[in-house]
Design a protein around this motif. Sequence first.
Motif, PDB file in Angstrom:
ATOM      1  N   ILE A   1       0.841  -1.202   0.000  1.00 57.64           N
ATOM      2  CA  ILE A   1       0.000   0.000   0.000  1.00 57.64           C
ATOM      3  C   ILE A   1       0.873   1.247   0.000  1.00 57.64           C
ATOM      4  O   ILE A   1       0.587   2.220  -0.697  1.00 57.64           O
ATOM      5  CB  ILE A   1      -0.960   0.000   1.204  1.00 57.64           C
ATOM      6  N   GLY A   2       1.946   1.225   0.768  1.00 54.85           N
ATOM      7  CA  GLY A   2       2.832   2.380   0.817  1.00 54.85           C
ATOM      8  C   GLY A   2       3.531   2.649  -0.501  1.00 54.85           C
ATOM      9  O   GLY A   2       3.716   3.798  -0.902  1.00 54.85           O
ATOM     10  N   VAL A   3       3.895   1.608  -1.214  1.00 51.57           N
ATOM     11  CA  VAL A   3       4.617   1.773  -2.485  1.00 51.57           C
ATOM     12  C   VAL A   3       3.657   2.134  -3.621  1.00 51.57           C
ATOM     13  O   VAL A   3       3.918   3.055  -4.397  1.00 51.57           O
ATOM     14  CB  VAL A   3       5.407   0.492  -2.827  1.00 51.57           C
ATOM     15  N   PHE A   4       2.548   1.419  -3.727  1.00 50.46           N
ATOM     16  CA  PHE A   4       1.649   1.602  -4.861  1.00 50.46           C
ATOM     17  C   PHE A   4       0.490   2.550  -4.588  1.00 50.46           C
ATOM     18  O   PHE A   4      -0.249   2.891  -5.507  1.00 50.46           O
ATOM     19  CB  PHE A   4       1.096   0.245  -5.314  1.00 50.46           C
ATOM     20  N   GLY A   5       0.292   2.976  -3.354  1.00 57.58           N
ATOM     21  CA  GLY A   5      -0.797   3.890  -3.033  1.00 57.58           C
ATOM     22  C   GLY A   5      -2.089   3.145  -2.739  1.00 57.58           C
ATOM     23  O   GLY A   5      -2.170   1.925  -2.857  1.00 57.58           O
ATOM     24  N   GLN A   6      -3.100   3.920  -2.394  1.00 59.33           N
ATOM     25  CA  GLN A   6      -4.358   3.322  -1.963  1.00 59.33           C
ATOM     26  C   GLN A   6      -5.354   3.124  -3.093  1.00 59.33           C
ATOM     27  O   GLN A   6      -6.393   2.528  -2.898  1.00 59.33           O
ATOM     28  CB  GLN A   6      -4.996   4.173  -0.868  1.00 59.33           C
ATOM     29  N   GLY A   7      -5.073   3.625  -4.267  1.00 56.33           N
ATOM     30  CA  GLY A   7      -5.941   3.373  -5.409  1.00 56.33           C
ATOM     31  C   GLY A   7      -6.773   4.567  -5.818  1.00 56.33           C
ATOM     32  O   GLY A   7      -6.738   5.634  -5.218  1.00 56.33           O
ATOM     33  N   ALA A   8      -7.562   4.348  -6.865  1.00 55.47           N
ATOM     34  CA  ALA A   8      -8.327   5.426  -7.485  1.00 55.47           C
ATOM     35  C   ALA A   8      -9.498   5.902  -6.627  1.00 55.47           C
ATOM     36  O   ALA A   8      -9.955   7.026  -6.782  1.00 55.47           O
ATOM     37  CB  ALA A   8      -8.846   4.968  -8.843  1.00 55.47           C
TER      38      ALA A   8
END
Length: 103
Positions: free
Chosen positions: A79-86
């Motif tokens: 989650i920290g690397v790719f983010g939480q999403g759209a």
Amino acid sequence: RDEYHVPLLPPGIAAVVGSFGELFFPVLLVLGLGGRVAPLGLFAVNLMAVISYANVLLAEGFEAALAQHVLWGYMLVLIGVFGQGALSADRLLARPLGATRPW
């Protein structure tokens, strides 16, 4: 006070910081706010739990408990690397401001 001693902090401060981390960062994560800060904070809480409970988690017969902490850490890193999403609040709030990528 002494049963699960946090190695880097005095017991009073460790209790306050640990409680804050366990209560504040999950709320941010669920609301979709602080897409990089929330998982980093929870990862720190998870890591400190593994360090503090090493005498239990590294003992024979507790492999599943340690595996749970490893799994949680892995998911938080993703989650920290790719983010939480759209659909995260961070992304939805950044769109009206004209930002293509808020971070």
